[in-house]
Design a protein around this motif. Sequence first.
Motif, PDB file in Angstrom:
ATOM      1  N   THR A   1      11.177 -20.121  43.835  1.00 21.58           N
ATOM      2  CA  THR A   1      12.618 -19.948  43.580  1.00 21.58           C
ATOM      3  C   THR A   1      13.408 -21.096  44.215  1.00 21.58           C
ATOM      4  O   THR A   1      12.875 -21.831  45.054  1.00 21.58           O
ATOM      5  N   THR A   2      14.669 -21.187  43.822  1.00 19.02           N
ATOM      6  CA  THR A   2      15.551 -22.192  44.422  1.00 19.02           C
ATOM      7  C   THR A   2      15.672 -21.979  45.931  1.00 19.02           C
ATOM      8  O   THR A   2      15.680 -22.939  46.705  1.00 19.02           O
TER       9      THR A   2
ATOM     10  N   PHE B   1      12.636 -23.385  47.474  1.00 17.04           N
ATOM     11  CA  PHE B   1      12.720 -24.848  47.394  1.00 17.04           C
ATOM     12  C   PHE B   1      13.608 -25.365  48.523  1.00 17.04           C
ATOM     13  O   PHE B   1      13.257 -26.310  49.232  1.00 17.04           O
ATOM     14  N   ASN B   2      14.765 -24.714  48.698  1.00 18.26           N
ATOM     15  CA  ASN B   2      15.695 -25.143  49.742  1.00 18.26           C
ATOM     16  C   ASN B   2      15.127 -24.922  51.145  1.00 18.26           C
ATOM     17  O   ASN B   2      15.379 -25.713  52.053  1.00 18.26           O
TER      18      ASN B   2
ATOM     19  N   VAL C   1      13.054 -27.780  51.861  1.00 22.68           N
ATOM     20  CA  VAL C   1      13.902 -28.931  52.188  1.00 22.68           C
ATOM     21  C   VAL C   1      14.317 -28.864  53.662  1.00 22.68           C
ATOM     22  O   VAL C   1      14.266 -29.866  54.387  1.00 22.68           O
TER      23      VAL C   1
ATOM     24  N   ASN D   1      18.509 -38.811  53.608  1.00 22.61           N
ATOM     25  CA  ASN D   1      19.124 -38.503  52.314  1.00 22.61           C
ATOM     26  C   ASN D   1      18.675 -39.454  51.216  1.00 22.61           C
ATOM     27  O   ASN D   1      18.612 -39.069  50.045  1.00 22.61           O
ATOM     28  N   ARG D   2      18.366 -40.705  51.593  1.00 19.13           N
ATOM     29  CA  ARG D   2      17.870 -41.631  50.572  1.00 19.13           C
ATOM     30  C   ARG D   2      16.524 -41.155  50.037  1.00 19.13           C
ATOM     31  O   ARG D   2      16.227 -41.312  48.856  1.00 19.13           O
TER      32      ARG D   2
ATOM     33  N   LEU E   1      15.508 -37.811  50.257  1.00 21.62           N
ATOM     34  CA  LEU E   1      15.751 -36.520  49.602  1.00 21.62           C
ATOM     35  C   LEU E   1      16.357 -36.698  48.208  1.00 21.62           C
ATOM     36  O   LEU E   1      16.134 -35.882  47.315  1.00 21.62           O
ATOM     37  N   ALA E   2      17.119 -37.787  48.021  1.00 26.06           N
ATOM     38  CA  ALA E   2      17.707 -38.041  46.702  1.00 26.06           C
ATOM     39  C   ALA E   2      16.610 -38.246  45.656  1.00 26.06           C
ATOM     40  O   ALA E   2      16.796 -37.916  44.483  1.00 26.06           O
ATOM     41  N   ARG E   3      15.443 -38.775  46.092  1.00 29.57           N
ATOM     42  CA  ARG E   3      14.325 -38.952  45.155  1.00 29.57           C
ATOM     43  C   ARG E   3      13.597 -37.635  44.896  1.00 29.57           C
ATOM     44  O   ARG E   3      12.997 -37.450  43.850  1.00 29.57           O
TER      45      ARG E   3
ATOM     46  N   ALA F   1      15.052 -34.490  45.167  1.00 27.12           N
ATOM     47  CA  ALA F   1      15.921 -33.420  44.656  1.00 27.12           C
ATOM     48  C   ALA F   1      15.686 -33.098  43.178  1.00 27.12           C
ATOM     49  O   ALA F   1      15.631 -31.918  42.801  1.00 27.12           O
ATOM     50  N   PRO F   2      15.534 -34.117  42.313  1.00 30.48           N
ATOM     51  CA  PRO F   2      15.346 -33.785  40.885  1.00 30.48           C
ATOM     52  C   PRO F   2      14.044 -33.032  40.592  1.00 30.48           C
ATOM     53  O   PRO F   2      13.894 -32.481  39.505  1.00 30.48           O
TER      54      PRO F   2
ATOM     55  N   HIS G   1      13.353 -30.342  41.703  1.00 29.95           N
ATOM     56  CA  HIS G   1      13.767 -28.941  41.601  1.00 29.95           C
ATOM     57  C   HIS G   1      13.449 -28.381  40.219  1.00 29.95           C
ATOM     58  O   HIS G   1      12.944 -27.263  40.080  1.00 29.95           O
TER      59      HIS G   1
ATOM     60  N   VAL H   1      10.805 -25.329  40.544  1.00 30.50           N
ATOM     61  CA  VAL H   1      11.374 -23.979  40.475  1.00 30.50           C
ATOM     62  C   VAL H   1      11.145 -23.398  39.082  1.00 30.50           C
ATOM     63  O   VAL H   1      11.600 -23.953  38.086  1.00 30.50           O
TER      64      VAL H   1
END
Lengths: 292, 169
Positions: free
Chosen positions: B127-128, B131-132, B135, B153-154, B156-158, B160-161, B163, B167
């Motif tokens: 689930t989301t 997933f979180n 993270v 964050n640089r 995590l930006a890679r 994140a998609p 998801h 999920v």
Amino acid sequence: MTLIHTMIAGLGLASAASLAATAQAQDFETGGKLLLTRGISTIEGSGGGGLSSWALITGNETERGIGGTAHATQVELEDFRFQSAGFAIGIHDRFELSWTRQRFDTQDAGAALGLGQGFTFEQDVIGAKIRLFGDAVYDQDSWVPQVALGVQHKSNNQGAIVRAVGAADDSGYDVYLAATKLLLEHSLLLNATLRWTEANQTGLLGYGGLNDHSLQGEFSAGYMLSRRFIIGAEYRFKPDNLGFAGEDDWVDLFAAYAVNQHLTVTAAWVDLGSIATFDDQRGFYLSLQAGF
Amino acid sequence: MSFNSILIAGLTSIAFTVSAHAAQPPHAMPGELEVDPYEVSNANAGAEPITDPAVLAAFNGEAGIARIVDGLIAGIQADERIEGVFRASDWPRLRRTLIEQFCYILGGPCDYTGRSMASVHVDHGVTTAEFNALVENLQDAMDAEGVPFAMQNRFLARLAPMHGDVVTR
């Protein structure tokens, strides 16, 4: 029944249907969002920044659950005191329903305006919002923002006064389209909102007057210093419908801190410009938001 | 013995060495549970590598990445929100492929030999919220390694998609 009531009722029904489907699945999940990604509560009660409504849906829920927030905000200006308090629910990270009561205490200015010392305007704001598409957090491989459509119905309790100062009505509605995007690679949060409104000082001085509804832009930017802490600024364009007093755009510089997943504290410096002929209404904004 | 036959013998022994190596393909590595064979490709990592060397440096290189993955795994195993999702995991394989994936995406000198995010997660019902939670554990592990938030964050930006592939529920 006006269009706006129909829209609010429609969003309410869609939310209820969504809730009923969840209840049937016996799957009432709560929580799950990352810190700060539910946003805070605006002075109008919607999920957003402090002055501007955003596309984020309130509450900690994900697409599988429900969540909610309650907020209390106080703004101490040079000549006025503004307060708002309300609650909101988020359903499936898709729908948001909110209710907020605002109080605008004219303090000494009330006497100068002939309203009486401490004369207070009150206003109720009922809001509904639907996320249309996009995900502000996860869609980092695309420029597409999270986009939501929202409505706010507002009713002021001082009909005679707001008409006397030139407003056409003591109740009105805003419709807004908000786009929110987290540029995670840059730790930046951006929001742009277009609001269709005839509210004078968000409705605290009534609705309409010299002009009817107009489109106003709202822009916010935040920089994330940590998972819990974001600083930024907002700019809210406002209409100028009243003959007796000019109305200025609003600006704020904010810092929001998520104490934990339930409590967010936001402090800001605000410049609300001229209000009811009293210029340079700058001051301090403090908002507490509790949520699940 | 002609030069040609020496050359052939040499090439044969090289080929033999290579095939002996290939006898331990990424789907059946020693010390790991065998999974169904799959096509090995860096595309399975699910993100393009970051080209700025400052990011890899902020993660303290391959050694830092290994510590972060160890911290992440320890975090997962202690997190009641997601411990169950990972209970049946082949930890040695998960550790190896996570290190490869992180190293590849962070621009390190690594290839990713694991499966795609979609094929790994298709039956896991993640689930989301889960997933979180992962993270958050990764953020904790990066904090422990001293990776600055903006650099986290640089990366995590890679991620994140992913998801969308991870999920399923």
